[in-house]
Design an enzyme around this catalytic site. Structure first.
Site, mmCIF file in Angstrom:
data_model
loop_
_atom_site.group_PDB
_atom_site.id
_atom_site.type_symbol
_atom_site.label_atom_id
_atom_site.label_comp_id
_atom_site.label_asym_id
_atom_site.label_seq_id
_atom_site.Cartn_x
_atom_site.Cartn_y
_atom_site.Cartn_z
ATOM 1 C CG HIS A 75 -2.034 -0.978 1.160
ATOM 2 N ND1 HIS A 75 -3.101 -0.837 0.324
ATOM 3 C CD2 HIS A 75 -2.236 -2.148 1.826
ATOM 4 C CE1 HIS A 75 -3.940 -1.856 0.470
ATOM 5 N NE2 HIS A 75 -3.428 -2.671 1.380
ATOM 6 N NE ARG A 133 0.994 -5.520 3.336
ATOM 7 C CZ ARG A 133 -0.141 -5.150 3.931
ATOM 8 N NH1 ARG A 133 -0.983 -6.072 4.380
ATOM 9 N NH2 ARG A 133 -0.415 -3.878 4.122
ATOM 10 C CG ASP A 159 18.269 -11.800 -5.567
ATOM 11 O OD1 ASP A 159 18.556 -12.827 -4.907
ATOM 12 O OD2 ASP A 159 18.112 -11.821 -6.804
ATOM 13 C CD GLU A 178 -5.251 -9.445 3.050
ATOM 14 O OE1 GLU A 178 -5.368 -8.615 3.950
ATOM 15 O OE2 GLU A 178 -4.313 -9.401 2.230
ATOM 16 C CG ASP A 210 -7.631 -6.169 2.120
ATOM 17 O OD1 ASP A 210 -8.243 -5.485 1.284
ATOM 18 O OD2 ASP A 210 -6.432 -6.011 2.385
#
Ligand code: 3PY
Ligand code: MG
Length: 264
Positions: free
Chosen positions: A48, A73, A87, A152, A178
């Site tokens: 977000h 996330r 990585d 969610e 969500d």
């Protein structure tokens, strides 16, 4: 150099209680401040916020000297983006909106090198491998990667048992915002139907032997979910902490000035 141990994953396995915070300010300085505040884990949120592999890398570097575990996330399930976060040095991924077992299986493959997975190999370009400074990084990496999926949505709840059966999923985290939206209660995560769906989901996750996590903003609710067996709980976000503290500070001084008559 030794391979860094994924303490978050180890604690998940041991069922240890871990308290976390979402970090959305997307800056290494705020990340370094948070890293020293006592949370067990922090999530660098790129779902977000405008975070990307470059900004995530700098935040991982900023927090590295502190005793805190870092999760990233990503914005979604894209395996090429997940490869860049791995990585950059992320060892634990918290992937949003996972709705079924096929998606969970693809994610397990995305976070692992062959033959178990499809993660591309380039240790010489990878901070995770300390640019080849960690001996045998590519052979050790799969064992230290931790995959947590977010359930969610209504579909995710319907497929929860199948998701839990996917080997390589280390934990399931419930996202109340969500989930509330998906259940028809947008903006009302405290709705009884949402609460009861969360309780039911946590119990199923715990019964499966996998780690259960959830987002809460009230200590009482955290205790309640802990009682149901949830072990990793996020208790807010840095943006909210900053805003709430600033609003309170501004109001307290404004009140002070009004009461004392100063500035009038
Ligand atoms: C949600 O509530 O939807 C989240 O993803 C975070 O808790
Ligand atoms: Mg969510």
């Amino acid at each position: 150099m030794d391979m860094p141990k994924n303490i978050f994953k180890q604690r998940l396995r041991e069922g240890q209680w871990q308290v976390g915070l979402f970090a959305g300010l997307a800056h290494p300085v705020s990340m370094e401040i948070l890293a020293g505040t006592g949370f067990d884990w922090l999530v660098i949120d790129a779902e977000h916020t405008p975070n990307n592999p470059a900004t995530v890398l700098m935040q991982l570097q900023a927090a590295a000297p502190y005793p805190v575990q870092l999760l990233v996330r990503p914005m979604g399930r894209d395996a090429t983006l997940i490869k860049q976060y791995l990585d950059a040095g992320a060892q634990t991924l918290l992937v949003p909106l996972v709705d079924d077992a096929a998606q969970a299986r693809e994610l397990v493959r995305a976070v692992r090198y062959p033959p178990e997975g499809i993660r591309g190999v380039a240790a010489s370009l990878s901070r995770a491998a300390r640019w080849t400074g960690i001996k045998d990084y590519v052979r050790q990496a799969n064992a230290e990667v931790c995959l947590v999926v977010q359930v969610e949505t209504r579909a995710g709840l319907a497929n929860l048992d199948a998701i839990l059966a996917v080997e390589g999923v280390d934990g399931v985290f419930i996202g109340p915002a969500d989930l509330a939206a998906s259940l028809g209660h947008l903006g009302d995560a405290a709705h009884p139907e949402v609460r009861s769906a969360i309780e039911h989901a946590l119990s199923r996750i715990v019964a499966s032997g996998k780690a259960a996590g959830v987002f809460v903003t009230e200590p009482g609710l955290a205790r309640h979910y802990r009682g149901l067996g949830a072990s990793f709980i996020a208790v807010g976000g840095d943006t909210t902490v900053l805003r709430n503290a600033a609003v309170k500070l501004a109001a307290s001084f404004r009140d002070e000035m009004t009461q004392s008559g100063a500035g009038s």
